[in-house]
Scaffold this motif. Structure first.
Motif, PDB file in Angstrom:
ATOM      1  N   VAL A  48       0.828  -1.341   0.312  1.00 58.00           N
ATOM      2  CA  VAL A  48       0.486   0.302  -0.538  1.00 58.00           C
ATOM      3  C   VAL A  48       1.001   1.293  -0.300  1.00 58.00           C
ATOM      4  O   VAL A  48       0.670   1.764  -0.758  1.00 58.00           O
ATOM      5  CB  VAL A  48      -1.370   0.283   1.345  1.00 58.00           C
ATOM      6  N   GLY A  49       1.814   1.187   0.920  1.00 57.33           N
ATOM      7  CA  GLY A  49       2.694   2.280   0.698  1.00 57.33           C
ATOM      8  C   GLY A  49       3.618   1.991  -0.025  1.00 57.33           C
ATOM      9  O   GLY A  49       3.402   3.825  -1.001  1.00 57.33           O
ATOM     10  N   THR A  50       4.103   1.960  -1.378  1.00 55.77           N
ATOM     11  CA  THR A  50       4.326   1.645  -2.289  1.00 55.77           C
ATOM     12  C   THR A  50       3.454   2.591  -3.696  1.00 55.77           C
ATOM     13  O   THR A  50       3.749   3.247  -3.632  1.00 55.77           O
ATOM     14  CB  THR A  50       4.967   0.361  -2.575  1.00 55.77           C
ATOM     15  N   LEU A  51       2.634   1.728  -3.609  1.00 53.96           N
ATOM     16  CA  LEU A  51       1.044   2.243  -4.431  1.00 53.96           C
ATOM     17  C   LEU A  51       1.026   3.486  -4.162  1.00 53.96           C
ATOM     18  O   LEU A  51       1.187   4.346  -4.860  1.00 53.96           O
ATOM     19  CB  LEU A  51      -0.005   1.611  -4.121  1.00 53.96           C
ATOM     20  N   ILE A  52       0.821   4.208  -3.235  1.00 51.18           N
ATOM     21  CA  ILE A  52       0.995   5.466  -2.776  1.00 51.18           C
ATOM     22  C   ILE A  52       1.841   6.719  -3.445  1.00 51.18           C
ATOM     23  O   ILE A  52       2.077   7.639  -3.462  1.00 51.18           O
ATOM     24  CB  ILE A  52       0.440   5.732  -1.612  1.00 51.18           C
ATOM     25  N   LEU A  53       3.226   5.971  -2.748  1.00 50.01           N
ATOM     26  CA  LEU A  53       4.483   6.270  -3.929  1.00 50.01           C
ATOM     27  C   LEU A  53       4.368   6.679  -4.677  1.00 50.01           C
ATOM     28  O   LEU A  53       4.474   7.806  -5.189  1.00 50.01           O
ATOM     29  CB  LEU A  53       6.060   5.968  -3.037  1.00 50.01           C
ATOM     30  N   ARG A  54       4.725   5.620  -5.512  1.00 52.21           N
ATOM     31  CA  ARG A  54       4.515   5.535  -6.975  1.00 52.21           C
ATOM     32  C   ARG A  54       2.969   6.361  -8.005  1.00 52.21           C
ATOM     33  O   ARG A  54       3.955   6.891  -8.916  1.00 52.21           O
ATOM     34  CB  ARG A  54       3.848   4.323  -7.180  1.00 52.21           C
ATOM     35  N   ILE A  55       1.767   6.387  -7.003  1.00 51.43           N
ATOM     36  CA  ILE A  55       0.623   7.476  -7.403  1.00 51.43           C
ATOM     37  C   ILE A  55       1.598   9.115  -7.871  1.00 51.43           C
ATOM     38  O   ILE A  55       1.383   9.623  -8.181  1.00 51.43           O
ATOM     39  CB  ILE A  55      -0.325   6.786  -6.793  1.00 51.43           C
ATOM     40  N   PHE A  56       1.826   8.957  -6.156  1.00 46.81           N
ATOM     41  CA  PHE A  56       2.384   9.987  -5.730  1.00 46.81           C
ATOM     42  C   PHE A  56       3.462  10.960  -6.913  1.00 46.81           C
ATOM     43  O   PHE A  56       3.067  11.983  -7.332  1.00 46.81           O
ATOM     44  CB  PHE A  56       2.704  10.298  -4.338  1.00 46.81           C
ATOM     45  N   LEU A  57       4.543  10.286  -6.873  1.00 42.98           N
ATOM     46  CA  LEU A  57       5.209  10.882  -7.854  1.00 42.98           C
ATOM     47  C   LEU A  57       4.788  10.882  -9.334  1.00 42.98           C
ATOM     48  O   LEU A  57       5.585  11.384 -10.211  1.00 42.98           O
ATOM     49  CB  LEU A  57       6.404   9.945  -7.862  1.00 42.98           C
ATOM     50  N   GLY A  58       4.113   9.731  -9.377  1.00 48.37           N
ATOM     51  CA  GLY A  58       3.478   9.161 -10.918  1.00 48.37           C
ATOM     52  C   GLY A  58       3.285  10.517 -11.390  1.00 48.37           C
ATOM     53  O   GLY A  58       3.606  12.036 -12.144  1.00 48.37           O
ATOM     54  N   LEU A  59       1.733  11.345 -10.429  1.00 50.87           N
ATOM     55  CA  LEU A  59       1.106  12.304 -10.674  1.00 50.87           C
ATOM     56  C   LEU A  59       2.054  14.025 -10.672  1.00 50.87           C
ATOM     57  O   LEU A  59       2.110  14.423 -11.720  1.00 50.87           O
ATOM     58  CB  LEU A  59      -0.218  12.770  -9.665  1.00 50.87           C
ATOM     59  N   SER A  60       3.180  13.651  -9.765  1.00 51.71           N
ATOM     60  CA  SER A  60       3.159  15.077  -9.806  1.00 51.71           C
ATOM     61  C   SER A  60       4.596  15.300 -10.764  1.00 51.71           C
ATOM     62  O   SER A  60       5.063  16.203 -11.282  1.00 51.71           O
ATOM     63  CB  SER A  60       4.969  15.019  -8.460  1.00 51.71           C
ATOM     64  N   PHE A  61       5.415  14.432 -11.367  1.00 52.69           N
ATOM     65  CA  PHE A  61       5.891  14.112 -12.620  1.00 52.69           C
ATOM     66  C   PHE A  61       5.010  14.461 -13.510  1.00 52.69           C
ATOM     67  O   PHE A  61       5.895  15.130 -15.019  1.00 52.69           O
ATOM     68  CB  PHE A  61       7.091  12.615 -13.452  1.00 52.69           C
ATOM     69  N   PHE A  62       3.726  14.192 -14.031  1.00 50.38           N
ATOM     70  CA  PHE A  62       3.061  14.509 -15.014  1.00 50.38           C
ATOM     71  C   PHE A  62       2.465  15.540 -15.141  1.00 50.38           C
ATOM     72  O   PHE A  62       2.939  16.669 -15.737  1.00 50.38           O
ATOM     73  CB  PHE A  62       1.681  13.245 -14.232  1.00 50.38           C
ATOM     74  N   ILE A  63       2.284  15.915 -13.891  1.00 47.83           N
ATOM     75  CA  ILE A  63       2.016  17.780 -13.647  1.00 47.83           C
ATOM     76  C   ILE A  63       3.016  18.783 -13.772  1.00 47.83           C
ATOM     77  O   ILE A  63       2.986  19.292 -14.341  1.00 47.83           O
ATOM     78  CB  ILE A  63       1.431  17.766 -12.406  1.00 47.83           C
TER      79      ILE A  63
END
Length: 134
Positions: free
Chosen positions: A6-21
């Motif tokens: 779950v922690g890895t999922l949260i981190l992956r989504i946050f980092l992915g969205l941050s770079f996308f933005i």
């Protein structure tokens, strides 16, 4: 489900969205401006296109967990470049005239974690490429 997953999922989504933005921003503000800025700091302008595309596409791919290890490695290189070429002179917290490299370093560390832990069961990679899909 394990807490690490779950922690890895949260981190992956946050980092992915941050770079996308960040990638979207480069295109919305005019990719030519990004290319010109890269030229002005001594980086070949075409690298502005490459970085923007990696941030935009890589951010989306990371969010869904596709190619996690490869995208994370690219993000680490982008962040190292940003720190060394742009932010290092301002220091960790900034110098009052510009941001420091603390966010860039945090993004790089997150990307290293994802590179090392890319086989999350909560990713598209695990569904497509795992020998024992969960």
């Amino acid at each position: 489900m394990k807490k690490l997953e779950v922690g890895t999922l949260i981190l992956r989504i946050f980092l992915g969205l941050s770079f996308f933005i960040h990638g979207v921003s480069k295109f919305q503000n005019g990719i030519e401006n990004t290319v010109g800025w890269f030229d002005s700091i001594g980086i070949p302008g075409f690298m502005g296109y490459i970085v923007a595309i990696i941030e935009l596409g890589g951010g989306l791919l990371l969010t869904i967990g596709f190619g996690t290890r490869y995208i994370a490695a690219l993000f680490v290189f982008i962040m190292i470049g940003a720190i060394l070429k742009v932010k290092l002179a301002a220091g960790f917290m900034g110098n009052g005239q510009g941001a420091g490299f603390e966010l860039d370093l945090a993004f790089a560390v997150m990307a290293v974690f994802l590179f090392l832990n890319s086989n999350s069961v909560l990713s598209l990679d695990s569904k497509l490429f795992s020998k024992n899909p969960q």
